[in-house]
Write a protein that holds these residues in place. Structure first.
Motif, short mmCIF file in Angstrom:
data_model
loop_
_atom_site.label_atom_id
_atom_site.label_comp_id
_atom_site.label_asym_id
_atom_site.label_seq_id
_atom_site.Cartn_x
_atom_site.Cartn_y
_atom_site.Cartn_z
N GLY A 77 0.64 -1.28 -0.14
CA GLY A 77 0.28 -0.04 0.38
C GLY A 77 0.76 0.98 0.08
N ARG A 78 2.03 1.52 0.35
CA ARG A 78 2.61 1.98 0.95
C ARG A 78 3.59 2.86 -0.89
NH1 ARG A 78 4.86 -0.08 6.51
NH2 ARG A 78 3.59 1.13 7.58
N ALA A 79 3.99 1.29 -1.50
CA ALA A 79 5.18 1.59 -2.82
C ALA A 79 3.65 1.48 -4.01
CB ALA A 79 5.64 0.05 -2.45
N ILE A 80 2.54 1.19 -4.36
CA ILE A 80 2.23 0.93 -5.20
C ILE A 80 0.54 1.66 -4.45
CG2 ILE A 80 0.98 -0.73 -6.72
CD1 ILE A 80 2.61 -2.82 -5.47
N LEU A 81 0.23 2.97 -6.03
CA LEU A 81 -1.42 3.22 -6.14
C LEU A 81 -2.20 2.92 -7.47
CD1 LEU A 81 -0.25 4.77 -3.68
CD2 LEU A 81 -1.24 6.47 -4.03
N PRO A 82 -3.13 2.45 -7.03
CA PRO A 82 -3.84 2.09 -6.31
C PRO A 82 -3.21 0.41 -5.46
CG PRO A 82 -5.55 2.36 -7.94
CD PRO A 82 -3.70 2.16 -8.36
N ALA A 83 -3.58 0.24 -4.68
CA ALA A 83 -2.92 -1.27 -4.60
C ALA A 83 -4.39 -1.52 -3.67
CB ALA A 83 -1.70 -1.29 -2.79
N HIS A 84 -4.21 -3.49 -4.32
CA HIS A 84 -4.95 -4.19 -3.59
C HIS A 84 -6.64 -4.12 -4.55
CE1 HIS A 84 -2.77 -3.68 0.60
NE2 HIS A 84 -2.57 -5.09 -0.33
N SER A 85 -6.80 -3.72 -5.71
CA SER A 85 -7.37 -3.97 -6.55
C SER A 85 -8.22 -5.08 -6.84
CB SER A 85 -7.21 -3.19 -7.58
OG SER A 85 -7.12 -3.76 -8.68
N PRO A 86 -9.83 -4.63 -7.28
CA PRO A 86 -10.63 -6.05 -7.90
C PRO A 86 -9.28 -6.91 -8.92
CG PRO A 86 -11.61 -4.21 -7.62
CD PRO A 86 -11.24 -3.55 -7.44
N MET A 87 -8.71 -6.32 -9.73
CA MET A 87 -8.43 -7.01 -10.75
C MET A 87 -6.75 -6.83 -10.22
SD MET A 87 -9.60 -4.02 -14.28
CE MET A 87 -9.05 -3.13 -12.40
N ASP A 88 -6.71 -6.56 -8.78
CA ASP A 88 -5.09 -7.52 -8.39
C ASP A 88 -5.23 -8.95 -7.86
OD1 ASP A 88 -2.81 -5.50 -9.54
OD2 ASP A 88 -4.65 -4.57 -8.89
N GLY A 89 -4.09 -10.02 -7.73
CA GLY A 89 -4.38 -10.39 -6.72
C GLY A 89 -2.88 -10.34 -5.71
N ASP A 90 -3.41 -9.71 -5.37
CA ASP A 90 -2.30 -9.08 -4.50
C ASP A 90 -2.26 -10.51 -3.57
OD1 ASP A 90 -1.25 -6.73 -6.31
OD2 ASP A 90 -2.23 -5.15 -4.47
N LEU A 91 -0.56 -10.24 -3.44
CA LEU A 91 -0.38 -11.92 -2.32
C LEU A 91 0.39 -11.71 -1.51
CD1 LEU A 91 -1.44 -15.51 -2.45
CD2 LEU A 91 0.88 -14.77 -2.09
N VAL A 92 1.13 -11.83 -0.17
CA VAL A 92 1.99 -12.15 0.61
C VAL A 92 2.25 -13.47 1.16
CG1 VAL A 92 3.58 -10.93 2.12
CG2 VAL A 92 2.09 -9.49 0.68
N PHE A 93 2.85 -14.52 0.78
CA PHE A 93 3.73 -15.32 1.70
C PHE A 93 4.55 -14.98 2.82
CE2 PHE A 93 3.11 -18.08 -2.73
CZ PHE A 93 1.83 -18.79 -2.06
N SER A 94 4.44 -15.73 4.16
CA SER A 94 5.48 -15.31 5.18
C SER A 94 6.23 -16.71 6.00
CB SER A 94 4.27 -15.09 6.36
OG SER A 94 3.79 -15.58 6.36
N ALA A 95 7.09 -16.79 5.98
CA ALA A 95 8.18 -17.68 6.03
C ALA A 95 9.34 -17.52 7.50
CB ALA A 95 9.50 -17.98 4.79
N ALA A 96 9.16 -18.47 8.20
CA ALA A 96 10.11 -18.39 9.42
C ALA A 96 11.15 -19.79 9.80
CB ALA A 96 9.49 -18.29 11.22
N THR A 97 12.34 -19.28 9.40
CA THR A 97 13.37 -20.67 9.05
C THR A 97 13.37 -20.84 11.20
OG1 THR A 97 15.53 -18.70 9.08
CG2 THR A 97 14.43 -19.85 7.47
N GLY A 98 13.11 -20.29 11.59
CA GLY A 98 13.43 -20.14 13.29
C GLY A 98 14.44 -20.48 14.18
N HIS A 99 15.46 -19.83 14.03
CA HIS A 99 17.06 -20.30 13.71
C HIS A 99 17.00 -18.78 15.48
CE1 HIS A 99 17.64 -20.95 10.40
NE2 HIS A 99 19.01 -21.12 10.15
N LYS A 100 16.26 -17.80 15.56
CA LYS A 100 15.88 -16.94 17.00
C LYS A 100 15.00 -17.38 17.67
CE LYS A 100 20.09 -13.85 14.62
NZ LYS A 100 20.25 -12.88 15.13
N ALA A 101 15.35 -17.42 18.70
CA ALA A 101 14.44 -17.74 19.01
C ALA A 101 13.90 -16.21 19.68
CB ALA A 101 14.17 -17.83 20.66
N LEU A 102 12.35 -15.68 19.73
CA LEU A 102 12.10 -14.99 20.93
C LEU A 102 11.52 -14.51 22.01
CD1 LEU A 102 8.03 -13.83 18.10
CD2 LEU A 102 10.63 -13.18 18.14
#
Length: 336
Positions: free
Chosen positions: A262-287
């Protein structure tokens, strides 16, 4: 916060990225993988997504981890890239063990690049082979711009591309983003000379063009609309961290990272966009302080994603039969 050594998502310990593209096709595939399965989730905010196995990434679903994440061009045809990756992983002995069977888990997302001037008259779907090639190329270093899934990507005004960026937090946790930028919207301000993401740039990583001195939220007529008839778009990304997150925490990181789109693209998340974000965590550092650290990780993911989007467009290179100019070429022509 400062970028990691490579300023790439592969600064996250354990992750590797591979790209494969076909210049004549003007399309390609990017794969994120690791030495061992990793926790993953997803957040979808666009109105026209194309995905494979994303239901498994919900916090209440049973899959404990994934073997790879695939970003592909080719619209629905590109989902076949995940099959090529899955077959190659299985051949290498990877996969979720179920008694004597092994099943690699390979979620995927696609963008629409079928009207970008490339030769799409294939007899056999090219994406499984591109998926295999991208996995085989996976490593810590990789190119940006018109490579992998970004090969034929386009924005409203300029060629899109593949971008990446990273940040190291004060507590030592690393966060990174990888993105294929192909939105209906514009990554540059209406003047075409500055990025919307300019406030977040570090060390001139996308040209040092600065903030537009005459900001204007009225968007210019889209060149892409005439080139593609508005039929399909999409920005697809992976954000990652070396923190030890569970699937629910991974999901929160993916949700927060959408702020970066949303900060880098205007407009974002439109009806014609398939905007998707995968997330991944490798677990090397404990919280040690999960609430505060997860908030910081999500914020860093959004910043990395904004920067990666601008880097994708900045690093794009021209090619025969392009339907849109690169930003660099256009800026050069204006100054000459």
């Amino acid at each position: 916060m400062q970028p990691g050594p490579l300023n790439l998502i592969s600064d996250v310990a354990g992750l590797r990225v591979g790209n494969a593209e076909d210049a004549a096709l003007k399309s390609g595939v990017s794969v994120v993988t690791a030495e061992a399965p990793f926790v993953a989730s997803v957040a979808v905010m666009g109105g026209a997504p194309g995905t494979r196995e994303t239901d498994l990434l919900a916090p209440d679903k049973s899959a404990p981890g994934v073997d790879a994440l695939v970003l592909s061009g080719g619209s629905a045809f590109g989902l076949a890239a995940a099959q090529g990756v899955m077959d190659a992983l299985h051949g290498a002995g990877r996969g979720f063990q179920i008694l004597s069977a092994r099943v690699p888990i390979v979620p995927a997302a696609i963008l629409f690049d079928l009207l970008n001037g490339g030769d799409k008259a294939w007899g056999e779907n090219p994406y499984p082979a591109l998926g295999r090639a991208a996995l085989a190329a996976a490593g810590p270093r990789f190119e940006l711009g018109s490579v992998g899934t970004g090969c034929g990507a386009q924005t409203a005004m300029h060629k899109g591309g593949l971008g990446s960026a990273s940040l190291v937090l004060e507590d030592g946790i690393t966060v990174g983003a990888l993105v294929a930028v192909n939105p209906m919207g514009s990554v540059t301000t209406p003047s075409g000379r500055h990025f919307w993401a300019a406030p977040f740039e570090i060390d001139g990583e996308f040209g040092g063009l600065g903030i537009d001195p005459v900001p204007d939220i009225i968007l210019p007529a889209s060149r892409k609309a005439s080139a593609m008839a508005g039929l399909g778009n999409t920005t697809i990304a992976v954000v990652a961290t070396d923190a030890d997150l569970d699937k629910a925490q991974c999901h929160r990181m993916a949700v927060a990272a959408h702020d970066g789109i949303g900060r880098a693209i205007l407009p974002a998340h439109s009806p014609m966009d398939g905007d998707l974000v995968f997330s991944a965590a490798t677990g090397h550092k404990a919280l040690v302080a999960p609430g505060m650290q997860l908030a910081a990780i999500g914020h860093a993911a959004s910043l990395c994603l904004s920067r990666a989007i601008a880097r994708a467009v900045w690093e794009a290179t021209p090619a025969p039969k392009d339907t849109l100019p690169t930003l660099r070429a256009e800026l050069q022509s204006r100054s000459s």
